[in-house]
Design a protein around this motif. Structure first.
Motif, PDB file in Angstrom:
ATOM      1  N   PHE A 158      41.327  60.592  45.058  1.00  0.00           N
ATOM      2  CA  PHE A 158      40.630  59.560  45.833  1.00  0.00           C
ATOM      3  C   PHE A 158      40.738  59.845  47.334  1.00  0.00           C
ATOM      4  CE2 PHE A 158      40.513  54.847  47.126  1.00  0.00           C
ATOM      5  CZ  PHE A 158      39.122  54.827  47.173  1.00  0.00           C
TER       6      PHE A 158
ATOM      7  N   ILE B  95      38.926  57.512  53.755  1.00  0.00           N
ATOM      8  CA  ILE B  95      39.709  56.842  52.710  1.00  0.00           C
ATOM      9  C   ILE B  95      41.181  57.203  52.854  1.00  0.00           C
ATOM     10  CG2 ILE B  95      40.128  56.810  50.209  1.00  0.00           C
ATOM     11  CD1 ILE B  95      37.052  56.812  49.870  1.00  0.00           C
TER      12      ILE B  95
ATOM     13  N   GLN C 201      52.032  51.177  45.785  1.00  0.00           N
ATOM     14  CA  GLN C 201      50.587  51.119  45.599  1.00  0.00           C
ATOM     15  C   GLN C 201      50.184  51.640  44.207  1.00  0.00           C
ATOM     16  OE1 GLN C 201      48.481  49.675  47.549  1.00  0.00           O
ATOM     17  NE2 GLN C 201      46.611  50.259  46.492  1.00  0.00           N
TER      18      GLN C 201
ATOM     19  N   LEU D  15      50.745  48.904  41.813  1.00  0.00           N
ATOM     20  CA  LEU D  15      49.722  47.862  41.923  1.00  0.00           C
ATOM     21  C   LEU D  15      48.417  48.319  41.285  1.00  0.00           C
ATOM     22  CD1 LEU D  15      50.535  46.803  45.592  1.00  0.00           C
ATOM     23  CD2 LEU D  15      50.759  45.342  43.571  1.00  0.00           C
TER      24      LEU D  15
ATOM     25  N   GLY E 231      45.921  46.896  38.528  1.00  0.00           N
ATOM     26  CA  GLY E 231      44.529  46.635  38.907  1.00  0.00           C
ATOM     27  C   GLY E 231      43.542  47.209  37.893  1.00  0.00           C
TER      28      GLY E 231
ATOM     29  N   LEU F 176      41.158  40.215  44.130  1.00  0.00           N
ATOM     30  CA  LEU F 176      40.987  41.575  44.672  1.00  0.00           C
ATOM     31  C   LEU F 176      39.723  41.646  45.540  1.00  0.00           C
ATOM     32  CD1 LEU F 176      42.015  43.912  41.701  1.00  0.00           C
ATOM     33  CD2 LEU F 176      43.274  43.467  43.819  1.00  0.00           C
TER      34      LEU F 176
ATOM     35  N   SER G 254      40.803  40.341  48.897  1.00  0.00           N
ATOM     36  CA  SER G 254      41.670  41.209  49.708  1.00  0.00           C
ATOM     37  C   SER G 254      40.910  42.438  50.217  1.00  0.00           C
ATOM     38  CB  SER G 254      42.920  41.637  48.927  1.00  0.00           C
ATOM     39  OG  SER G 254      42.615  42.475  47.836  1.00  0.00           O
ATOM     40  N   HIS G 255      39.856  42.861  49.487  1.00  0.00           N
ATOM     41  CA  HIS G 255      39.135  44.081  49.871  1.00  0.00           C
ATOM     42  C   HIS G 255      37.877  43.801  50.707  1.00  0.00           C
ATOM     43  CE1 HIS G 255      41.806  45.729  46.835  1.00  0.00           C
ATOM     44  NE2 HIS G 255      41.395  46.955  47.109  1.00  0.00           N
TER      45      HIS G 255
ATOM     46  N   TYR H 191      40.687  44.308  53.726  1.00  0.00           N
ATOM     47  CA  TYR H 191      40.779  45.760  53.940  1.00  0.00           C
ATOM     48  C   TYR H 191      39.452  46.343  54.398  1.00  0.00           C
ATOM     49  CZ  TYR H 191      44.902  44.917  51.006  1.00  0.00           C
ATOM     50  OH  TYR H 191      46.065  44.428  50.467  1.00  0.00           O
TER      51      TYR H 191
ATOM     52  N   TRP I 191      32.248  53.026  48.812  1.00  0.00           N
ATOM     53  CA  TRP I 191      33.537  53.632  48.493  1.00  0.00           C
ATOM     54  C   TRP I 191      33.961  53.395  47.048  1.00  0.00           C
ATOM     55  CZ3 TRP I 191      37.062  52.938  53.426  1.00  0.00           C
ATOM     56  CH2 TRP I 191      36.520  53.730  54.451  1.00  0.00           C
TER      57      TRP I 191
HETATM   58  C1  HEM Z   1      45.158  47.432  47.745  1.00  0.00           C
HETATM   59  C2  HEM Z   1      43.079  47.637  43.392  1.00  0.00           C
HETATM   60  C3  HEM Z   1      39.249  49.859  45.340  1.00  0.00           C
HETATM   61  C4  HEM Z   1      41.708  50.401  49.443  1.00  0.00           C
HETATM   62  C5  HEM Z   1      44.900  47.246  46.412  1.00  0.00           C
HETATM   63  C6  HEM Z   1      45.746  46.512  45.478  1.00  0.00           C
HETATM   64  C7  HEM Z   1      45.168  46.603  44.267  1.00  0.00           C
HETATM   65  C8  HEM Z   1      43.956  47.373  44.419  1.00  0.00           C
HETATM   66  C9  HEM Z   1      45.668  46.001  42.942  1.00  0.00           C
HETATM   67  C10 HEM Z   1      47.031  45.760  45.836  1.00  0.00           C
HETATM   68  C11 HEM Z   1      46.783  44.266  45.813  1.00  0.00           C
HETATM   69  C12 HEM Z   1      46.052  43.774  47.034  1.00  0.00           C
HETATM   70  O1  HEM Z   1      46.422  44.154  48.158  1.00  0.00           O
HETATM   71  O2  HEM Z   1      45.099  42.979  46.854  1.00  0.00           O
HETATM   72  C13 HEM Z   1      41.828  48.217  43.553  1.00  0.00           C
HETATM   73  C14 HEM Z   1      40.850  48.353  42.500  1.00  0.00           C
HETATM   74  C15 HEM Z   1      39.771  48.970  43.062  1.00  0.00           C
HETATM   75  C16 HEM Z   1      40.084  49.222  44.453  1.00  0.00           C
HETATM   76  C17 HEM Z   1      41.028  47.885  41.053  1.00  0.00           C
HETATM   77  C18 HEM Z   1      38.458  49.352  42.428  1.00  0.00           C
HETATM   78  C19 HEM Z   1      37.759  48.546  41.656  1.00  0.00           C
HETATM   79  C20 HEM Z   1      39.606  50.254  46.599  1.00  0.00           C
HETATM   80  C21 HEM Z   1      38.801  51.109  47.437  1.00  0.00           C
HETATM   81  C22 HEM Z   1      39.495  51.298  48.580  1.00  0.00           C
HETATM   82  C23 HEM Z   1      40.735  50.527  48.476  1.00  0.00           C
HETATM   83  C24 HEM Z   1      37.427  51.675  47.079  1.00  0.00           C
HETATM   84  C25 HEM Z   1      39.039  52.169  49.714  1.00  0.00           C
HETATM   85  C26 HEM Z   1      39.841  52.852  50.533  1.00  0.00           C
HETATM   86  C27 HEM Z   1      42.822  49.599  49.346  1.00  0.00           C
HETATM   87  C28 HEM Z   1      43.759  49.405  50.450  1.00  0.00           C
HETATM   88  C29 HEM Z   1      44.769  48.563  49.956  1.00  0.00           C
HETATM   89  C30 HEM Z   1      44.420  48.246  48.574  1.00  0.00           C
HETATM   90  C31 HEM Z   1      43.657  50.011  51.858  1.00  0.00           C
HETATM   91  C32 HEM Z   1      46.024  48.067  50.718  1.00  0.00           C
HETATM   92  C33 HEM Z   1      47.032  49.177  50.834  1.00  0.00           C
HETATM   93  C34 HEM Z   1      48.259  48.746  51.627  1.00  0.00           C
HETATM   94  O3  HEM Z   1      48.860  47.698  51.284  1.00  0.00           O
HETATM   95  O4  HEM Z   1      48.606  49.462  52.564  1.00  0.00           O
HETATM   96  N1  HEM Z   1      43.825  47.745  45.739  1.00  0.00           N
HETATM   97  N2  HEM Z   1      41.340  48.751  44.715  1.00  0.00           N
HETATM   98  N3  HEM Z   1      40.755  49.917  47.250  1.00  0.00           N
HETATM   99  N4  HEM Z   1      43.243  48.891  48.266  1.00  0.00           N
HETATM  100 FE1  HEM Z   1      42.265  48.779  46.523  1.00  0.00          FE
END
Ligand code: HEM
Length: 132
Positions: A30, A37, A49, A52, A56, A75, A78-79, A84, A90
């Motif tokens: 990724f 990214i 992470q 998590l 997820g 989620l 948060s995204h 985020y 992405w």
């Molecule tokens: C955090 C799941 C897509 C970037 C998280 C967390 C989960 C998660 C479970 C931690 C819980 C939270 O902070 O809410 C997923 C799933 C995805 C997805 C299931 C796809 C369907 C993405 C994408 C990006 C991304 C496309 C692009 C870069 C991040 C970032 C964090 C995060 C930056 C926080 C990291 C930190 O705490 O420093 N994601 N995510 N995620 N996700 Fe995703």
């Protein structure tokens, strides 16, 4: 969507996530798909992470099997642009990276299993990215 395809994906995920390396490889793929990214995870505790994400992905599969959308809505929050700030494009890279990782880790992987994964996960992914 619950039903035979979601069951195949649930079982495939079970074979994949037995090995922590699955999640290490996912983030290698990724983060390798775009410098922007990689940048987003520069200050992230990656062992946490990976844990998590394990959960997820399970939420996406459980949603396809008919579970509540509550966790995916969280989620989505948060995204989104206030969180985020993850644009919809992405999520395509996210799913492609996941498929590369499943291909490597599931000995039963083939084209039809890949299609099952994509079809089963897409509604849950849309739920998150539509909250942008
Ligand atoms: C955090 C799941 C897509 C970037 C998280 C967390 C989960 C998660 C479970 C931690 C819980 C939270 O902070 O809410 C997923 C799933 C995805 C997805 C299931 C796809 C369907 C993405 C994408 C990006 C991304 C496309 C692009 C870069 C991040 C970032 C964090 C995060 C930056 C926080 C990291 C930190 O705490 O420093 N994601 N995510 N995620 N996700 Fe995703």
């Amino acid at each position: 969507m619950g039903g035979p395809l979601a069951d195949l994906v649930f079982q495939s995920y079970g074979r994949c996530c037995k090995d922590e390396q699955f999640f290490v490889d996912f983030y290698t793929h990724f983060m390798g798909s775009s410098p922007a990214i990689k940048e987003r995870f520069a200050n992230t505790d990656m062992p946490a992470q990976r844990h998590l994400l394990r959960n997820g992905i399970m939420q996406l599969v459980l949603f396809a099997r008919g579970m509540s959308d509550r966790k995916l809505r969280a989620l989505g929050e948060s995204h989104n642009r206030h969180g985020y700030n993850i644009p919809a494009e992405w999520y395509v890279l996210w799913l492609d990276s996941l498929m590369k990782t499943v291909a490597k880790h599931d000995p039963e992987y083939d084209r039809s299993l890949e299609k099952a994964w994509r079809d089963v996960l897409q509604p849950g992914i849309d739920m998150i990215s539509d909250a942008y």
